[in-house]
Design a protein around this motif. Structure first.
Motif, short mmCIF file in Angstrom:
data_model
loop_
_atom_site.label_atom_id
_atom_site.label_comp_id
_atom_site.label_asym_id
_atom_site.label_seq_id
_atom_site.Cartn_x
_atom_site.Cartn_y
_atom_site.Cartn_z
N LEU A 1 -11.58 27.63 5.04
CA LEU A 1 -10.65 26.74 4.35
C LEU A 1 -9.32 27.45 4.10
CD1 LEU A 1 -9.94 24.15 2.72
CD2 LEU A 1 -10.95 25.29 0.72
N LEU A 2 -9.37 28.67 3.63
CA LEU A 2 -8.14 29.41 3.36
C LEU A 2 -7.37 29.69 4.64
CD1 LEU A 2 -6.26 30.95 1.47
CD2 LEU A 2 -7.77 32.93 1.66
N LEU A 3 -8.05 30.13 5.69
CA LEU A 3 -7.38 30.44 6.95
C LEU A 3 -6.74 29.20 7.56
CD1 LEU A 3 -9.99 32.85 8.60
CD2 LEU A 3 -7.82 33.48 7.51
N ASN A 4 -7.47 28.09 7.55
CA ASN A 4 -6.91 26.85 8.12
C ASN A 4 -5.71 26.36 7.33
OD1 ASN A 4 -8.84 26.76 10.16
ND2 ASN A 4 -10.25 25.51 8.97
N THR A 5 -5.78 26.46 6.01
CA THR A 5 -4.67 26.00 5.17
C THR A 5 -3.46 26.90 5.35
OG1 THR A 5 -6.28 25.19 3.54
CG2 THR A 5 -4.01 25.35 2.83
N LEU A 6 -3.67 28.20 5.43
CA LEU A 6 -2.55 29.12 5.66
C LEU A 6 -1.91 28.87 7.03
CD1 LEU A 6 -3.98 32.49 4.27
CD2 LEU A 6 -2.31 30.98 3.19
N TYR A 7 -2.72 28.58 8.03
CA TYR A 7 -2.17 28.29 9.36
C TYR A 7 -1.29 27.04 9.32
CZ TYR A 7 -1.94 26.50 14.11
OH TYR A 7 -1.48 25.98 15.30
N LEU A 8 -1.79 25.97 8.70
CA LEU A 8 -1.02 24.73 8.62
C LEU A 8 0.26 24.92 7.81
CD1 LEU A 8 -3.92 22.18 8.06
CD2 LEU A 8 -2.60 22.51 10.15
N LEU A 9 0.17 25.76 6.77
CA LEU A 9 1.35 26.05 5.95
C LEU A 9 2.37 26.85 6.75
CD1 LEU A 9 2.70 25.98 3.13
CD2 LEU A 9 1.46 28.10 2.60
N GLU A 10 1.89 27.84 7.48
CA GLU A 10 2.79 28.68 8.29
C GLU A 10 3.47 27.87 9.39
OE1 GLU A 10 2.49 33.00 10.53
OE2 GLU A 10 0.85 31.57 10.80
N GLN A 11 2.71 26.99 10.02
CA GLN A 11 3.24 26.19 11.12
C GLN A 11 3.96 24.94 10.65
OE1 GLN A 11 3.11 27.29 14.31
NE2 GLN A 11 2.17 29.14 13.44
N LYS A 12 3.98 24.72 9.32
CA LYS A 12 4.64 23.54 8.73
C LYS A 12 4.09 22.24 9.32
CE LYS A 12 8.86 26.25 7.96
NZ LYS A 12 8.45 26.63 6.61
N LYS A 13 2.76 22.23 9.50
CA LYS A 13 2.10 21.04 10.05
C LYS A 13 2.04 19.90 9.03
CE LYS A 13 0.83 22.86 14.06
NZ LYS A 13 1.22 22.33 15.39
N ARG A 14 1.88 20.25 7.75
CA ARG A 14 1.86 19.27 6.67
C ARG A 14 2.67 19.83 5.51
NH1 ARG A 14 -2.22 15.43 7.19
NH2 ARG A 14 -0.94 14.31 5.70
N SER A 15 3.00 18.99 4.55
CA SER A 15 3.84 19.43 3.44
C SER A 15 3.08 20.40 2.54
CB SER A 15 4.29 18.22 2.61
OG SER A 15 3.21 17.71 1.85
N PRO A 16 3.79 21.34 1.91
CA PRO A 16 3.12 22.26 0.99
C PRO A 16 2.36 21.55 -0.12
CG PRO A 16 5.32 23.06 1.50
CD PRO A 16 5.21 21.68 2.09
N ALA A 17 2.92 20.47 -0.67
CA ALA A 17 2.26 19.74 -1.75
C ALA A 17 0.93 19.16 -1.29
CB ALA A 17 3.17 18.64 -2.28
N PHE A 18 0.90 18.62 -0.08
CA PHE A 18 -0.33 18.05 0.46
C PHE A 18 -1.37 19.14 0.68
CE2 PHE A 18 -2.97 17.12 4.16
CZ PHE A 18 -3.51 15.88 3.83
N LEU A 19 -0.98 20.22 1.31
CA LEU A 19 -1.92 21.31 1.59
C LEU A 19 -2.44 21.93 0.31
CD1 LEU A 19 -0.06 23.06 4.55
CD2 LEU A 19 -2.09 21.59 4.66
N LYS A 20 -1.59 22.05 -0.68
CA LYS A 20 -2.01 22.61 -1.96
C LYS A 20 -3.08 21.74 -2.60
CE LYS A 20 -0.01 23.45 -6.55
NZ LYS A 20 -0.50 22.20 -7.16
N ALA A 21 -2.88 20.43 -2.59
CA ALA A 21 -3.84 19.52 -3.20
C ALA A 21 -5.18 19.54 -2.47
CB ALA A 21 -3.27 18.10 -3.23
N VAL A 22 -5.14 19.51 -1.14
CA VAL A 22 -6.37 19.55 -0.35
C VAL A 22 -7.12 20.86 -0.62
CG1 VAL A 22 -7.34 19.67 1.97
CG2 VAL A 22 -5.54 18.00 1.44
N PHE A 23 -6.38 21.96 -0.64
CA PHE A 23 -7.02 23.27 -0.85
C PHE A 23 -7.67 23.34 -2.22
CE2 PHE A 23 -7.10 27.68 -2.19
CZ PHE A 23 -7.72 28.28 -1.11
N GLU A 24 -6.96 22.93 -3.25
CA GLU A 24 -7.51 22.99 -4.61
C GLU A 24 -8.79 22.17 -4.71
OE1 GLU A 24 -3.40 23.42 -7.26
OE2 GLU A 24 -3.98 21.47 -6.44
#
Length: 249
Positions: A114-137
């Motif tokens: 979960l952490l690796l996938n979220t960091l990848y999407l954040l790094e690649q700007k695939k989805r917004s930070p707010a969205f990724l943060k909520a999904v991760f939490e």
């Protein structure tokens, strides 16, 4: 005994000019502390493998009371995150949250992916930070046994009321009628159908599908607020990295 494991460095503490303690989230051991001997003046792949956010294959010597790094091979250091302070601060919050919920051997692999996938999407700007943060939490807390109950009103059992409210402190829903009998100080967040559907998707979907949905800008804002309120409210604690991230918005 020497063992090999893959993991990401969540935190490091300098113990001396050459020694430091690393907190790793690993695929098969969960959350562990290890000790590494790395000269501050020495550069190279081995040194980079022990930096925060470095995902590496570690060769660990298991002593009587602690793990000692015998070698490390860097696989990904998420360099792109280090070029953007907002993304880096959000990644730091993810790491702090992982340290707080203490993944075990049983769920360490899922939490790591979960952490690796979220960091990848954040790094690649695939989805917004707010969205990724909520999904991760929401997903991280679900993996660690804190999943909120989205089935229906926790008081009367009604699942299809005209208006439902989310109680982040309890991780439960209440309908509009039952909300009226709750103490005035109870924190209640409106749970629109789209928001409830988003929560259910993140909680119940297979690993590869948890990011595969879209919300309107207003819905994404409500999703981010509800997930953060639940995470902070339900497990307690204050996160300095979250405060810093929010100060930059």
């Amino acid at each position: 005994m020497t063992i090999k494991t893959r993991g990401i460095v969540l935190a490091q503490t300098a113990l001396s000019s050459q020694d430091k303690k690393l907190t790793l989230l690993t695929s098969d051991l969960g959350l562990i502390d290890v000790f590494a001997k790395v000269s501050r003046g020495k550069k190279g792949r081995a040194a980079a493998a022990t930096e925060v956010l470095a995902y590496s294959e570690f060769c660990l010597f298991k002593g009587k009371t602690r793990y000692i790094v015998d070698g490390a091979d860097l696989e990904n250091n998420f360099y792109g995150l280090r070029e953007d302070l907002q993304s880096l601060s959000l990644a730091a919050y993810f790491c702090e949250l992982c340290r707080f919920v203490l993944p075990s051997e049983d769920n360490g692999g899922e939490c790591l992916r979960l952490l690796l996938n979220t960091l990848y999407l954040l790094e690649q700007k695939k989805r917004s930070p707010a969205f990724l943060k909520a999904v991760f939490e929401l997903r991280l807390l679900t993996l660690c046994g804190f999943a909120p109950d989205m089935d229906g009103c926790s008081v009367c059992g009604c699942g299809e009321a005209e208006q439902l409210y989310f109680l982040p402190g309890e991780g439960q829903l209440v309908c509009g009628r039952c909300r009226s009998v709750l103490p005035e100080e109870t924190v209640c967040l409106p749970m629109a159908p789209a928001l409830r559907k988003a929560f259910c998707h993140v909680i119940q979907s297979e690993e590869r599908a948890i990011y595969s949905f879209r919300l309107s800008p207003e819905g994404e804002t409500a999703f981010a607020h509800a997930a953060e309120t639940f995470a902070v409210f339900h497990i307690g604690g204050q996160f300095k990295s979250l405060e810093f991230y929010k100060s930059m918005l």
